[in-house]
Design an enzyme around this catalytic site. Sequence first.
Site, PDB file in Angstrom:
ATOM      1  N   GLY A 145       0.892  -1.413   0.090  1.00  0.00           N
ATOM      2  CA  GLY A 145      -0.181  -0.085   0.057  1.00  0.00           C
ATOM      3  C   GLY A 145       0.987   1.125  -0.056  1.00  0.00           C
TER       4      GLY A 145
ATOM      5  N   ALA B 205      -0.780   5.710   5.034  1.00  0.00           N
ATOM      6  CA  ALA B 205      -0.010   4.909   5.975  1.00  0.00           C
ATOM      7  C   ALA B 205       1.384   4.415   5.418  1.00  0.00           C
ATOM      8  CB  ALA B 205      -0.844   3.872   6.351  1.00  0.00           C
TER       9      ALA B 205
ATOM     10  N   CYS C 194      -8.495  12.710   0.223  1.00  0.00           N
ATOM     11  CA  CYS C 194      -9.227  13.706   1.040  1.00  0.00           C
ATOM     12  C   CYS C 194      -9.561  14.768  -0.335  1.00  0.00           C
ATOM     13  CB  CYS C 194      -8.681  14.293   2.103  1.00  0.00           C
ATOM     14  SG  CYS C 194      -8.185  12.949   3.041  1.00  0.00           S
TER      15      CYS C 194
ATOM     16  N   GLU D 138     -29.939   8.652   2.875  1.00  0.00           N
ATOM     17  CA  GLU D 138     -29.299   8.324   4.135  1.00  0.00           C
ATOM     18  C   GLU D 138     -30.049   7.299   5.016  1.00  0.00           C
ATOM     19  OE1 GLU D 138     -26.290   8.754   5.799  1.00  0.00           O
ATOM     20  OE2 GLU D 138     -27.383   7.361   7.235  1.00  0.00           O
TER      21      GLU D 138
ATOM     22  N   ILE E  27       5.113  -8.680  11.386  1.00  0.00           N
ATOM     23  CA  ILE E  27       4.137  -8.141  10.219  1.00  0.00           C
ATOM     24  C   ILE E  27       3.332  -6.938  11.171  1.00  0.00           C
ATOM     25  CG2 ILE E  27       2.330  -8.456   8.855  1.00  0.00           C
ATOM     26  CD1 ILE E  27       3.093 -11.291   8.366  1.00  0.00           C
ATOM     27  N   TYR E  28       3.487  -5.996  10.655  1.00  0.00           N
ATOM     28  CA  TYR E  28       2.697  -4.674  11.362  1.00  0.00           C
ATOM     29  C   TYR E  28       1.652  -3.923  10.275  1.00  0.00           C
ATOM     30  CZ  TYR E  28       6.985  -4.827  14.048  1.00  0.00           C
ATOM     31  OH  TYR E  28       7.946  -5.152  15.111  1.00  0.00           O
TER      32      TYR E  28
ATOM     33  N   THR F   6      -5.625  11.405   9.258  1.00  0.00           N
ATOM     34  CA  THR F   6      -5.107  11.710  10.354  1.00  0.00           C
ATOM     35  C   THR F   6      -4.460  10.559  11.276  1.00  0.00           C
ATOM     36  OG1 THR F   6      -6.827  13.015  10.699  1.00  0.00           O
ATOM     37  CG2 THR F   6      -5.257  13.303  12.306  1.00  0.00           C
TER      38      THR F   6
HETATM   39  C1  LIG Z   1     -13.202  11.290  -0.758  1.00  0.00           C
HETATM   40  C2  LIG Z   1     -12.480  11.009   0.675  1.00  0.00           C
HETATM   41  C3  LIG Z   1     -12.370  12.097   1.247  1.00  0.00           C
HETATM   42  C4  LIG Z   1     -11.735  12.058   2.554  1.00  0.00           C
HETATM   43  N1  LIG Z   1     -11.357  13.022   3.555  1.00  0.00           N
HETATM   44  C5  LIG Z   1     -10.726  12.946   4.364  1.00  0.00           C
HETATM   45  C6  LIG Z   1     -10.620  14.158   5.268  1.00  0.00           C
HETATM   46  O1  LIG Z   1     -10.998  15.170   5.011  1.00  0.00           O
HETATM   47  N2  LIG Z   1      -9.781  13.968   6.353  1.00  0.00           N
HETATM   48  C7  LIG Z   1      -9.206  12.737   6.604  1.00  0.00           C
HETATM   49  O2  LIG Z   1      -8.641  12.549   7.750  1.00  0.00           O
HETATM   50  N3  LIG Z   1      -9.644  11.436   6.120  1.00  0.00           N
HETATM   51  C8  LIG Z   1     -10.426  11.793   4.775  1.00  0.00           C
HETATM   52  N4  LIG Z   1     -10.661  10.419   4.213  1.00  0.00           N
HETATM   53  C9  LIG Z   1      -9.895   9.391   4.533  1.00  0.00           C
HETATM   54  C10 LIG Z   1      -8.403   9.167   4.364  1.00  0.00           C
HETATM   55  O3  LIG Z   1      -8.281   9.305   2.999  1.00  0.00           O
HETATM   56  C11 LIG Z   1      -8.167   7.614   4.504  1.00  0.00           C
HETATM   57  O4  LIG Z   1      -8.254   7.426   5.973  1.00  0.00           O
HETATM   58  C12 LIG Z   1      -6.583   7.470   4.367  1.00  0.00           C
HETATM   59  O5  LIG Z   1      -6.513   7.737   2.865  1.00  0.00           O
HETATM   60  C13 LIG Z   1      -6.235   6.183   4.668  1.00  0.00           C
HETATM   61  O6  LIG Z   1      -5.046   5.745   4.368  1.00  0.00           O
HETATM   62  P1  LIG Z   1      -4.430   4.258   4.167  1.00  0.00           P
HETATM   63  O7  LIG Z   1      -2.799   4.337   3.586  1.00  0.00           O
HETATM   64  O8  LIG Z   1      -4.513   3.524   5.443  1.00  0.00           O
HETATM   65  O9  LIG Z   1      -5.255   3.600   3.127  1.00  0.00           O
HETATM   66  P2  LIG Z   1      -5.773   3.818   1.471  1.00  0.00           P
HETATM   67  O10 LIG Z   1      -5.529   5.305   1.314  1.00  0.00           O
HETATM   68  O11 LIG Z   1      -7.009   3.267   1.336  1.00  0.00           O
HETATM   69  O12 LIG Z   1      -4.315   3.185   0.592  1.00  0.00           O
HETATM   70  C14 LIG Z   1      -4.283   2.070   0.895  1.00  0.00           C
HETATM   71  C15 LIG Z   1      -3.586   1.552  -0.589  1.00  0.00           C
HETATM   72  O13 LIG Z   1      -3.145   0.260  -0.782  1.00  0.00           O
HETATM   73  C16 LIG Z   1      -3.547  -0.549  -1.988  1.00  0.00           C
HETATM   74  N5  LIG Z   1      -3.467  -2.018  -1.641  1.00  0.00           N
HETATM   75  C17 LIG Z   1      -4.644  -2.491  -0.969  1.00  0.00           C
HETATM   76  N6  LIG Z   1      -4.335  -3.840  -1.131  1.00  0.00           N
HETATM   77  C18 LIG Z   1      -3.082  -3.891  -2.036  1.00  0.00           C
HETATM   78  C19 LIG Z   1      -2.597  -5.100  -2.592  1.00  0.00           C
HETATM   79  N7  LIG Z   1      -2.898  -6.376  -2.340  1.00  0.00           N
HETATM   80  N8  LIG Z   1      -1.629  -4.711  -3.430  1.00  0.00           N
HETATM   81  C20 LIG Z   1      -1.133  -3.615  -3.656  1.00  0.00           C
HETATM   82  N9  LIG Z   1      -1.768  -2.653  -3.354  1.00  0.00           N
HETATM   83  C21 LIG Z   1      -3.036  -2.891  -2.432  1.00  0.00           C
HETATM   84  C22 LIG Z   1      -4.716   0.255  -2.473  1.00  0.00           C
HETATM   85  O14 LIG Z   1      -4.850   0.209  -3.558  1.00  0.00           O
HETATM   86  C23 LIG Z   1      -4.634   1.762  -1.802  1.00  0.00           C
HETATM   87  O15 LIG Z   1      -3.909   2.469  -2.564  1.00  0.00           O
HETATM   88  C24 LIG Z   1     -11.186  10.698   3.091  1.00  0.00           C
HETATM   89  C25 LIG Z   1     -11.343   9.750   2.268  1.00  0.00           C
HETATM   90  C26 LIG Z   1     -12.041   9.952   0.838  1.00  0.00           C
HETATM   91  C27 LIG Z   1     -12.246   8.734  -0.050  1.00  0.00           C
END
Ligand SMILES: Cc1cc2nc3c(=O)[nH]c(=O)nc-3n(C[C@H](O)[C@H](O)[C@H](O)COP(=O)(O)OP(=O)(O)OC[C@H]3O[C@@H](n4cnc5c(N)ncnc54)[C@H](O)[C@@H]3O)c2cc1C
Length: 457
Positions: free
Chosen positions: A11, A15, A46, A184, A282-283, A306
Site C-alpha cells: 500500500g 499509511a 481527501c 441516508e 508483520i505490522y 490523520t
Molecule cells: C473522498 C474522501 C475524502 C476523505 N476526506 C478525508 C479528510 O478530509 N480527512 C481525513 O482525515 N480523512 C479523509 N478521508 C479518509 C482518508 O483518505 C483515509 O483514511 C486514508 O486514505 C487512509 O490511508 P491508508 O494508507 O490507510 O489507506 P488507503 O488510502 O486506502 O490506501 C491503501 C492503498 O493500498 C493499496 N492496496 C491494497 N491492497 C493491495 C494489494 N494487495 N496490493 C497492492 N496494493 C494494495 C490500495 O490500492 C490503496 O492504494 C477521505 C477519504 C475519501 C475517499
Amino acid sequence: LNGTRKIVIIGCSTAGTMAAIQARKTDRNAEIWIISREKYPEYSLCGLPYVVSGIIKDFKSLIVHPIDFYEKTLRVNLMLNTEALSINTSEKSVLVKDLITGEEKKLKYDSLVLATGAKPASLPIKGIYKQGVFSIRTISDVESLLLHLKNLSSKLIVIVGAGLIGMEMAESLSIKGYEVLIVEILQEILPAMLDPDMASIVHKKAEEKGIKILTGTSLEEIIGDEKVEAVMIKGKKIPTETVIVAARVNPEVELAKKAGISIGEMGGIKVNEYLQTSIENIYAAGDCIETFDLISKKSFPIQLATTAARQGIIAGANAAGDLKKYPGSTGVATTKLFGLEIATAGITSSLATKLGIKSTSIRTTALTKAHYYPEAKPITTKLIADIKSKRIIGAQFIGEEGASLRANLVALAIRANIELSELELLETCYAPPVSPLWDPLSIAAQALSKKLSSMIE
Ligand SMILES: Cc1cc2nc3c(=O)[nH]c(=O)nc-3n(C[C@H](O)[C@H](O)[C@H](O)COP(=O)(O)OP(=O)(O)OC[C@H]3O[C@@H](n4cnc5c(N)ncnc54)[C@H](O)[C@@H]3O)c2cc1C
C-alpha cells in the site's frame, strides 16, 4: 538480524508512505519495497471532491511526493501497478504481480507492513452493478465519474450515504450545477461526526443551498437495462442516470486473512500497541486496522488520514527495529460544507450511549471574536462529559470559522486526560479582532460544569 534488513510495505497511500519514510529514518541501510496496485504514488483521497468541484484543477495536484522522492530521497523500490497476491508467513515472502506485464515474483522480507487501506462496501441494493453507479475512493473512480458526467441528459445525481464523503460530493456536484438528492438510512446526516441535534444545523444549511436530503430512507432499487435509468425510493421511481455510493468502507483485509493474521470483531486487522499484528514481524497501519480509541478503550476502524499518517510512522519505525507505541486515537475530524466549518473530537453522545457510557452534554453558541468587533461569527459548541469521571469525552463545533482549532484543543484535553474544571479556566489568548476574552470552548465547559454539579447535588 543477519545482513541488510528487508522491509516490504503493501500500500502506497497515507499509511504506506509514512511507514516508508519512518523506516528509512530508523534504518539507513534497509532495503525497502513499497507495493501498490495504483498507477500513482500517494495522493490525497481527501482532495478528490475538490477536483470534482473544480476548486482543485487536476488530479496531479493531489499527488503528495513525486516518484523521485521515493526512489532518490527515500531510496525505496517503488512498485506501482503491482498487486500483492499472497503472503507466505513461514517463508517470509510476498508474491506480487505486475498488473501491466502479468509477471509474478516473490519478495523476501524480514518485516512487513500492511497499509492496504479500505474499500467501499458493496451494498445489497438491487441493480448496484449497473453502469452509472460510482464509488469515490481512487483517482480512477473520480475519472470515470467525470467522464460519465460529460454525457448526461438528466441533471439529477443520487448519493447514497450522508457521511463525510457523501456530503462533500453533494456540495461539489451542486457547485458544478447538478441537482443532488442524498439518501441516508440513519435519522440524520454526518452520523459519525455529529449528534443529530448538531447535524441538523448542517442539514438545514444544505437544504437552503438546494440539496435534497432524505434521512431514515434507503435506496430500494437501481433500475435500468445495463445503465442506470432511475432509482426506487419509498416505492417511488425517480429518473436519474447517476448514483454515487458513499455509504461505508470496509478495511481491506483479504490478504491478511489469507495469511492467517487475526482479524478483529469490527472487521479490521487486529494490532497491539506497537501496531504489530498477530504474526511477529508483520505490522499494520491505517484504514485496514482496528484503532485503539482513547475514550471508549475499544478498538474499531477509525479510517481517517490523520490516524493513518500517525500509525504509518509507528509501524514503519517498528518494522525497522524500533519499539514505538501508538497511544490511541481521539477521533478528531473536520470538514467544511456550505460555508460551515464542522469539527469533532472524541465520541458523540449517540456513540457514548451505544457503548454504555453515561454521559451528559451541553450546547452553547458564542462568538469567535469580541462581540463588538466586525465579522465576529457565531460558533455552536456541543460538549459531552462522562458523568462518572467528569472528563470530556467528546466535542462538536459548527461555525463559519474556528471549529477545527477548538476540536484540536479538545483532542489535546482528552489526550492529557484533564478534568472539566481545568478546561473551564483554561487561559486562551484574547484580542478583540482575533478571539474573545472567554473562548467559546471555555463558555461551553463552564455551562457543562454547572450542569454536571447540579446533577450530582
Ligand atoms: C473522498 C474522501 C475524502 C476523505 N476526506 C478525508 C479528510 O478530509 N480527512 C481525513 O482525515 N480523512 C479523509 N478521508 C479518509 C482518508 O483518505 C483515509 O483514511 C486514508 O486514505 C487512509 O490511508 P491508508 O494508507 O490507510 O489507506 P488507503 O488510502 O486506502 O490506501 C491503501 C492503498 O493500498 C493499496 N492496496 C491494497 N491492497 C493491495 C494489494 N494487495 N496490493 C497492492 N496494493 C494494495 C490500495 O490500492 C490503496 O492504494 C477521505 C477519504 C475519501 C475517499
